[in-house]
Scaffold this active site. Structure first.
Site, mmCIF file in Angstrom:
data_model
loop_
_atom_site.group_PDB
_atom_site.id
_atom_site.type_symbol
_atom_site.label_atom_id
_atom_site.label_comp_id
_atom_site.label_asym_id
_atom_site.label_seq_id
_atom_site.Cartn_x
_atom_site.Cartn_y
_atom_site.Cartn_z
ATOM 1 N N THR A 76 14.067 -11.616 17.538
ATOM 2 C CA THR A 76 14.706 -10.687 16.722
ATOM 3 C C THR A 76 15.809 -11.268 16.092
ATOM 4 O O THR A 76 15.763 -12.067 15.026
ATOM 5 C CB THR A 76 14.992 -9.138 17.305
ATOM 6 O OG1 THR A 76 15.835 -9.395 18.572
ATOM 7 C CG2 THR A 76 13.832 -8.298 17.499
ATOM 8 N N LYS A 79 12.634 -13.586 24.691
ATOM 9 C CA LYS A 79 13.472 -13.291 23.497
ATOM 10 C C LYS A 79 14.770 -12.597 24.117
ATOM 11 O O LYS A 79 14.786 -11.788 24.992
ATOM 12 C CB LYS A 79 12.952 -12.370 22.483
ATOM 13 C CG LYS A 79 12.387 -11.029 22.887
ATOM 14 C CD LYS A 79 13.424 -9.914 22.827
ATOM 15 C CE LYS A 79 14.152 -9.849 21.455
ATOM 16 N NZ LYS A 79 15.155 -8.665 21.629
ATOM 17 N N THR A 134 18.155 -6.373 26.443
ATOM 18 C CA THR A 134 17.343 -6.093 25.182
ATOM 19 C C THR A 134 16.318 -7.517 25.536
ATOM 20 O O THR A 134 16.467 -8.325 24.493
ATOM 21 C CB THR A 134 17.858 -5.920 23.916
ATOM 22 O OG1 THR A 134 16.795 -5.852 22.937
ATOM 23 C CG2 THR A 134 18.812 -6.886 23.707
ATOM 24 N N GLU A 163 24.922 -13.713 20.382
ATOM 25 C CA GLU A 163 25.264 -13.335 19.184
ATOM 26 C C GLU A 163 26.513 -13.699 18.765
ATOM 27 O O GLU A 163 27.440 -13.193 19.135
ATOM 28 C CB GLU A 163 24.987 -11.799 18.420
ATOM 29 C CG GLU A 163 23.318 -11.436 18.411
ATOM 30 C CD GLU A 163 23.103 -10.186 18.835
ATOM 31 O OE1 GLU A 163 21.891 -9.730 18.334
ATOM 32 O OE2 GLU A 163 24.072 -9.324 18.919
ATOM 33 N N ASN A 185 27.381 -7.259 14.985
ATOM 34 C CA ASN A 185 26.864 -5.909 15.447
ATOM 35 C C ASN A 185 27.493 -4.744 14.839
ATOM 36 O O ASN A 185 26.793 -3.598 14.940
ATOM 37 C CB ASN A 185 27.055 -6.080 16.915
ATOM 38 C CG ASN A 185 26.207 -6.599 17.773
ATOM 39 O OD1 ASN A 185 25.144 -6.248 18.237
ATOM 40 N ND2 ASN A 185 26.543 -7.936 18.299
ATOM 41 N N THR A 195 22.875 -1.337 9.300
ATOM 42 C CA THR A 195 23.242 -1.047 7.754
ATOM 43 C C THR A 195 23.276 -2.320 7.047
ATOM 44 O O THR A 195 23.283 -2.159 5.610
ATOM 45 C CB THR A 195 24.749 -0.491 7.592
ATOM 46 O OG1 THR A 195 25.645 -1.240 8.275
ATOM 47 C CG2 THR A 195 24.389 1.091 8.492
#
Length: 396
Positions: free
Chosen positions: A148, A174, A185, A268, A391, A396
């Protein structure tokens, strides 16, 4: 990685079916030539995705034929429809490979709360079955399709010597954000052509997970979809028994640790991986608790991000962990330099330590908390402005 290092008895495929708006690969398939032994460990979150419920109900097992994974949609918090969609994914694969629905495991990852585009998913399953292959390119295609927000593929394969015999193991994973101990996750599948029985596989997987995938943290957020599977084809004809089990577990743990560390390194916005080693705790569980607490501290994370050798943040995090330490016997090495010794800071060169932190991707934090036998190693990312930016804009 080469095709010769892949475990026998498996086929792989990865395709793009349109779940992701980017058009990147988002449907992965692993199929056994025959029935596979399968075991799994799963999220500790009370809110779980429909695919997790299916996998939990079917493992451990000696009759699994396939694992289908989609990325871009978590199929979590989707109610009864999500359950029906996860079951339909299993049924669609089963029909395509002449298996039963109960012989297919399913994993999903992506945005929570969105309904699955099942017309696209079913078309992707049909396409992936047509593309199944045994080469390294097929394996990496399957590994790419589960990603992802990951920046890089996370996949490994290797040959393993067990005495004078050779087996093969491979894994794909992942995960980059929403990562916390007790899985996150994170999706991962470990495969081998060694022979295991279901209960043995489950026991081994729990041991391996406790030393690898359960020892990582990016942001302290445990997800709804964590799934770690171990699949055994038995195609090598080599049985794992008392004579070779320890060596087999070492090989699986080493491979899993490599992938677990890659999860953290790919966090991230991460610029550093903290390798936190705790020594001298009352037992291994206490050491793990201390290491996890340090790795989860935003103050520790931001200090490492900025190259700040702030020993107070690290020592105080150890102090509030739910495990006993001996403050008068607590010492800390950061990036190879002892900056705190037996409860007192040393006269260290802060500028030199800061430079050492900034110069390396992996920063060693070695904490000694007493004279006990307990030890643990934990990997955690730092915390950067980029993590906050990414994040805050994710959906959005």
């Amino acid at each position: 990685m080469t095709s010769s290092e892949l475990p026998a008895g498996f086929q792989f495929a990865g395709v793009a079916c349109g779940i992701k708006p980017s058009g990147k690969p988002d449907l992965s398939l692993i199929v056994g030539d025959n029935r596979l032994v399968a075991s799994g460990v799963y999220t500790q979150n009370q809110v779980v995705a429909a695919p997790v419920e299916i996998c939990r109900s079917l493992t451990p097992s000696k009759r699994i034929r396939a694992v289908v994974t989609n990325s871009g949609n978590a199929n979590a918090c989707t109610g009864r429809q999500g359950e029906l969609d996860a079951a339909e994914m299993c049924r669609s694969v089963a029909d395509a490979i002449s298996a039963s629905e109960a012989e297919v495991l399913v994993m999903s990852t992506g945005i929570i709360g969105k309904k699955m585009p099942m017309d696209r998913v079913n078309a992707g399953i049909k396409n992936s079955v047509a593309k199944l292959g045994r080469d390294i390119d097929d394996f990496t295609a399957a590994a790419d399709a589960i990603l992802t927000t990951d920046k890089e593929r996370k996949a490994e394969c290797r040959e393993v010597k067990l005495g004078d015999q050779t087996i093969r193991i491979a894994a794909m994973a992942k995960g980059a954000g929403m990562i916390s101990p007790n899985l996150a996750t994170m999706l991962a599948v470990v495969m081998t052509d060694a022979q295991l029985d279901p209960q043995q596989s489950q026991r081994i997987l729990r041991e391996v997970a406790s030393k690898s995938f359960n020892c990582v943290s990016v942001d302290g957020h445990t997800s709804t979809n964590d799934t770690l599977l171990l699949l055994s084809s038995g195609a090598s004809g080599i049985r794992i028994d008392d004579s070779n089990e320890k060596a087999f577990i070492r090989a699986l743990t080493d491979l899993s640790c490599r992938l677990a560390r890659e999860l953290v390194a790919d966090g991230e916005g991460a610029t550093h991986v903290m390798k936190i080693r705790v020594v001298g705790a009352d037992d291994d569980a206490s050491a793990a608790t201390i290491a996890r607490t340090i790795g989860a501290s935003p103050l520790v994370k931001t200090a490492i991000s900025g190259g700040d050798p702030n020993w107070g943040r690290i020592v105080s995090a150890a102090g509030y962990a739910d495990a006993k330490i001996n403050p008068q016997q607590t010492s800390l090495k950061l990036a190879g330099t002892e900056i705190y010794h037996n409860g007192v800071p040393t006269d260290f060169d802060a500028a030199a330590v800061s430079k050492a932190i900034k110069a390396t991707k992996e920063v060693d934090l070695d904490l000694f908390v007493g004279n006990g036998p307990g030890t643990a190693i934990h990997w955690a990312s730092d915390l950067t402005v980029e993590y906050v930016r990414f994040n805050s804009e994710y959906t959005t």
